[in-house]
Structures are given as C-alpha cells and as structure tokens.
Design a protein around this motif. Structure first.
Motif, PDB file in Angstrom:
ATOM      1  N   SER A 176       0.801  -1.227   0.000  1.00 35.80           N
ATOM      2  CA  SER A 176       0.000   0.000   0.000  1.00 35.80           C
ATOM      3  C   SER A 176       0.834   1.277   0.000  1.00 35.80           C
ATOM      4  O   SER A 176       0.283   2.379  -0.131  1.00 35.80           O
ATOM      5  CB  SER A 176      -0.936   0.021   1.219  1.00 35.80           C
ATOM      6  OG  SER A 176      -1.818  -1.079   1.213  1.00 35.80           O
ATOM      7  N   ASN A 178       3.066   2.830  -2.070  1.00 36.11           N
ATOM      8  CA  ASN A 178       3.032   3.713  -3.234  1.00 36.11           C
ATOM      9  C   ASN A 178       1.673   4.386  -3.376  1.00 36.11           C
ATOM     10  O   ASN A 178       1.591   5.582  -3.699  1.00 36.11           O
ATOM     11  CB  ASN A 178       3.373   2.931  -4.500  1.00 36.11           C
ATOM     12  CG  ASN A 178       4.823   2.497  -4.539  1.00 36.11           C
ATOM     13  OD1 ASN A 178       5.672   3.073  -3.860  1.00 36.11           O
ATOM     14  ND2 ASN A 178       5.118   1.473  -5.330  1.00 36.11           N
ATOM     15  N   TYR A 179       0.621   3.629  -3.107  1.00 29.54           N
ATOM     16  CA  TYR A 179      -0.736   4.174  -3.187  1.00 29.54           C
ATOM     17  C   TYR A 179      -0.930   5.304  -2.177  1.00 29.54           C
ATOM     18  O   TYR A 179      -1.435   6.377  -2.517  1.00 29.54           O
ATOM     19  CB  TYR A 179      -1.740   3.054  -2.937  1.00 29.54           C
ATOM     20  CG  TYR A 179      -3.159   3.509  -2.687  1.00 29.54           C
ATOM     21  CD1 TYR A 179      -3.903   4.119  -3.689  1.00 29.54           C
ATOM     22  CD2 TYR A 179      -3.754   3.311  -1.440  1.00 29.54           C
ATOM     23  CE1 TYR A 179      -5.210   4.534  -3.452  1.00 29.54           C
ATOM     24  CE2 TYR A 179      -5.054   3.710  -1.195  1.00 29.54           C
ATOM     25  CZ  TYR A 179      -5.780   4.327  -2.198  1.00 29.54           C
ATOM     26  OH  TYR A 179      -7.070   4.737  -1.968  1.00 29.54           O
ATOM     27  N   ASP A 182       1.958   8.270  -3.083  1.00 30.25           N
ATOM     28  CA  ASP A 182       1.878   8.942  -4.380  1.00 30.25           C
ATOM     29  C   ASP A 182       0.483   9.453  -4.737  1.00 30.25           C
ATOM     30  O   ASP A 182       0.349  10.400  -5.519  1.00 30.25           O
ATOM     31  CB  ASP A 182       2.363   8.001  -5.499  1.00 30.25           C
ATOM     32  CG  ASP A 182       3.804   7.570  -5.294  1.00 30.25           C
ATOM     33  OD1 ASP A 182       4.534   8.298  -4.597  1.00 30.25           O
ATOM     34  OD2 ASP A 182       4.192   6.508  -5.814  1.00 30.25           O
ATOM     35  N   GLU A 183      -0.539   8.839  -4.178  1.00 35.44           N
ATOM     36  CA  GLU A 183      -1.899   9.270  -4.529  1.00 35.44           C
ATOM     37  C   GLU A 183      -2.588   9.992  -3.375  1.00 35.44           C
ATOM     38  O   GLU A 183      -2.970  11.149  -3.509  1.00 35.44           O
ATOM     39  CB  GLU A 183      -2.743   8.077  -4.973  1.00 35.44           C
ATOM     40  CG  GLU A 183      -4.166   8.492  -5.377  1.00 35.44           C
ATOM     41  CD  GLU A 183      -4.968   7.340  -5.959  1.00 35.44           C
ATOM     42  OE1 GLU A 183      -6.216   7.435  -5.930  1.00 35.44           O
ATOM     43  OE2 GLU A 183      -4.366   6.355  -6.429  1.00 35.44           O
ATOM     44  N   ILE A 184      -2.718   9.311  -2.247  1.00 37.16           N
ATOM     45  CA  ILE A 184      -3.468   9.901  -1.126  1.00 37.16           C
ATOM     46  C   ILE A 184      -2.783  11.161  -0.602  1.00 37.16           C
ATOM     47  O   ILE A 184      -3.424  12.210  -0.446  1.00 37.16           O
ATOM     48  CB  ILE A 184      -3.653   8.870   0.007  1.00 37.16           C
ATOM     49  CG1 ILE A 184      -4.435   7.660  -0.492  1.00 37.16           C
ATOM     50  CG2 ILE A 184      -4.374   9.527   1.195  1.00 37.16           C
ATOM     51  CD1 ILE A 184      -5.812   8.003  -1.034  1.00 37.16           C
ATOM     52  N   GLU A 186      -0.654  13.150  -2.079  1.00 35.60           N
ATOM     53  CA  GLU A 186      -0.664  14.229  -3.075  1.00 35.60           C
ATOM     54  C   GLU A 186      -2.044  14.886  -3.156  1.00 35.60           C
ATOM     55  O   GLU A 186      -2.149  16.110  -3.290  1.00 35.60           O
ATOM     56  CB  GLU A 186      -0.249  13.682  -4.442  1.00 35.60           C
ATOM     57  CG  GLU A 186       1.218  13.275  -4.525  1.00 35.60           C
ATOM     58  CD  GLU A 186       2.162  14.425  -4.185  1.00 35.60           C
ATOM     59  OE1 GLU A 186       1.917  15.548  -4.678  1.00 35.60           O
ATOM     60  OE2 GLU A 186       3.106  14.203  -3.405  1.00 35.60           O
ATOM     61  N   ARG A 187      -3.092  14.100  -3.071  1.00 31.61           N
ATOM     62  CA  ARG A 187      -4.446  14.665  -3.095  1.00 31.61           C
ATOM     63  C   ARG A 187      -4.698  15.520  -1.862  1.00 31.61           C
ATOM     64  O   ARG A 187      -5.333  16.572  -1.943  1.00 31.61           O
ATOM     65  CB  ARG A 187      -5.466  13.532  -3.189  1.00 31.61           C
ATOM     66  CG  ARG A 187      -5.518  12.849  -4.562  1.00 31.61           C
ATOM     67  CD  ARG A 187      -6.372  11.591  -4.521  1.00 31.61           C
ATOM     68  NE  ARG A 187      -7.747  11.885  -4.105  1.00 31.61           N
ATOM     69  CZ  ARG A 187      -8.654  10.947  -3.839  1.00 31.61           C
ATOM     70  NH1 ARG A 187      -8.314   9.650  -3.932  1.00 31.61           N
ATOM     71  NH2 ARG A 187      -9.871  11.289  -3.485  1.00 31.61           N
ATOM     72  N   ASP A 192      -7.816  18.034  -1.160  1.00 32.35           N
ATOM     73  CA  ASP A 192      -8.919  17.135  -1.502  1.00 32.35           C
ATOM     74  C   ASP A 192      -9.569  16.596  -0.224  1.00 32.35           C
ATOM     75  O   ASP A 192      -8.957  15.843   0.525  1.00 32.35           O
ATOM     76  CB  ASP A 192      -8.387  15.972  -2.349  1.00 32.35           C
ATOM     77  CG  ASP A 192      -9.506  15.100  -2.914  1.00 32.35           C
ATOM     78  OD1 ASP A 192     -10.654  15.213  -2.432  1.00 32.35           O
ATOM     79  OD2 ASP A 192      -9.218  14.300  -3.829  1.00 32.35           O
ATOM     80  N   ALA A 195     -10.110  12.586   0.013  1.00 33.27           N
ATOM     81  CA  ALA A 195      -8.945  11.707  -0.119  1.00 33.27           C
ATOM     82  C   ALA A 195      -8.886  10.696   1.027  1.00 33.27           C
ATOM     83  O   ALA A 195      -7.922  10.631   1.791  1.00 33.27           O
ATOM     84  CB  ALA A 195      -7.661  12.530  -0.178  1.00 33.27           C
ATOM     85  N   ALA A 197      -9.062   6.588   2.321  1.00 36.81           N
ATOM     86  CA  ALA A 197      -8.384   5.413   1.766  1.00 36.81           C
ATOM     87  C   ALA A 197      -8.694   4.177   2.577  1.00 36.81           C
ATOM     88  O   ALA A 197      -8.991   4.240   3.768  1.00 36.81           O
ATOM     89  CB  ALA A 197      -6.871   5.644   1.736  1.00 36.81           C
ATOM     90  N   ASN A 199      -6.498   0.784   3.087  1.00 35.26           N
ATOM     91  CA  ASN A 199      -5.202   0.193   2.747  1.00 35.26           C
ATOM     92  C   ASN A 199      -4.738  -0.742   3.853  1.00 35.26           C
ATOM     93  O   ASN A 199      -5.321  -0.805   4.937  1.00 35.26           O
ATOM     94  CB  ASN A 199      -4.158   1.278   2.496  1.00 35.26           C
ATOM     95  CG  ASN A 199      -3.979   2.216   3.661  1.00 35.26           C
ATOM     96  OD1 ASN A 199      -4.605   3.270   3.700  1.00 35.26           O
ATOM     97  ND2 ASN A 199      -3.135   1.850   4.620  1.00 35.26           N
TER      98      ASN A 199
END
Length: 252
Positions: A176, A178-179, A182-184, A186-187, A192, A195, A197, A199
């Motif tokens: 989990s 990278n998710y 890199d995504e959560i 950054e949002r 956001d 955002a 999750a 995981n």
C-alpha cells in the motif's frame, strides 16, 4: 505632552490633547500638577502612586484606565523621562500620554479569543484521547505530531515511537505504500476533502490489518496546507466476513 518640575510640584506646559484624553481642563493641571491622578481608575491608580512614592516620576511607563466625567473608560499609555540642565542636573520631567483604547480593546479581545481557542483545543484533545477509533495528526511533511491511545492499541506503536516520523515506512504495508504516498498524500496536499483510503497496515507485532482511513487536510488562515487529521478504523474482520459471505453466496 507635558513638562513639569522633577518632583511634579509645578507644571510648566501641557498641550490641549490632555483635555481631550482626560476630559479635564488643562487649567486644573496648572493649579494642581498631580490632578492627572484623580481620573485614573482606582485599580490602576495605586501602581502609579507607587512609582511616584519611590521618587521615580521621571520613569513612569504604565498602561492605565482613565474614567472620564461622562463615565467612559479610556486606556492611556503614560510615559515620562527626565530633562537635564546644562550642568547635567535633572530639573525637569517630560511626560507623554497616548490614547491606546482601540489597541487595548483589540489586545483584550485577542486574549479572550486565545483563551477560548485554548479551551476548545483542550476539549478536542480530551475527545481525541477518549475516542475509540485511532486518531492522528500529521504535519505538512506527513510526520506524526499526535497519536491517540486508541491508535497505540490498534497498531502497537506508542506516540513517542512515532513522534516526528513518517509512518509510511513503519506501519504502512509494502503493498500500500506507493498508493498512500503517491496518490493519497498528493491529493491531501491539494486540499482534496475526499482523499480517504482503505489500505493495509502492519502492526508492531507483525500483524497485517486492513484499515479505513478518513483524512481531512488542514490549512492555515491564509490557505497554506498545514497537515492532516486522520481517523482510522480496523475493518479486517468485517472485510473477512464480507469475503466469506460472498464466497458462500457464490457457492450457493
């Protein structure tokens, strides 16, 4: 502005601003130089008298309240300093008085607001301490600045163990990372509010948990990103139960 003898027994000059601030005739001050003490609020008068009694009339630096004849209260900043003769002998005292009512009101209001915010933060901290769900605060670099007891029980790590550290390399499962990074993250930096999750996380004793994270990005009054408030719930058993139910339905 006024100029008087060093012992304040005689007044040589006072400008008309005195009448506007004190609500008292300048002639009164010429007749009785210490008349400026009369309108000072009783709670503030004693500290000025104390300075005068110590023969420090040339060293007054006080914020006092003036009760005007109409009952209005004015905050005044009184400052005095000595004036020396050509022979370097102190023989005069000069005084400055400035109306600081608006500034003082703003200062008192700001203090009251700070006290109110402090009380609200104390209540919030108490609620977070007692919350049955894991709760954490992260700074703009996603380092831990708060970690409640429920989080300690869920993940096994104490606040002291995680304080100032990024948890992604410690308690986020490799599948989990990278998710989350890199995504959560950054949002959340972009503000956001959705955002959230689900995981995998790893506990201190090596167990793997599936957690549902509800994340709220935090901002300073000028809109700058200042961190995250996160609440986590262990949904491992619920997820397993749902998967078993789906498998059972599929078999049926």
């Amino acid at each position: 502005i006024w100029i008087a003898s060093h012992d304040l027994s005689k007044l040589f000059y006072v400008n008309r601003a005195y009448e506007r601030i004190w609500g008292q005739s300048a002639d009164t001050l010429y007749r009785k130089p210490l008349a400026f003490l009369d309108p000072i609020h009783p709670d503030d008068k004693e500290k000025v008298r104390h300075v005068l009694s110590n023969s420090r009339a040339d060293n007054i630096d006080e914020h006092v309240r003036i009760v005007r004849p109409d009952g209005d209260v004015t905050w005044v900043w009184i400052r005095t300093f000595p004036i020396s003769s050509s022979g370097h002998q102190i023989n005069r005292t000069c005084g400055l008085a400035q109306d600081i009512t608006e500034w003082k009101r703003a200062q008192l209001e700001a203090k009251a607001l700070q006290e109110k915010e402090k009380e609200l933060l104390s209540r919030l901290e108490l609620q977070m301490e007692r919350m049955p769900l894991a709760c954490a605060l992260f700074d703009p670099e996603f380092k831990v600045v708060y970690w409640n007891p429920a989080a300690e029980r869920m993940f096994g790590y104490t606040f002291e163990e995680l304080k100032g550290k990024q948890p992604t390399d410690i308690m986020v499962h490799p599948e989990s990372r990278n998710y989350v990074r890199d995504e959560i993250f950054e949002r959340l930096k972009l503000g956001d509010m959705q955002a959230d999750a689900v995981n995998l996380n790893t506990t201190k004793d090596g167990r793997t948990l599936r957690c549902q994270w509800h994340n709220t990005p935090l901002h300073t009054p000028d809109g700058k990103f200042s961190g995250i408030l996160s609440i986590a719930q262990d949904i491992t058993e619920r997820t397993l139960a749902e998967e078993k139910l789906k498998a059972s339905e599929a078999t049926y």
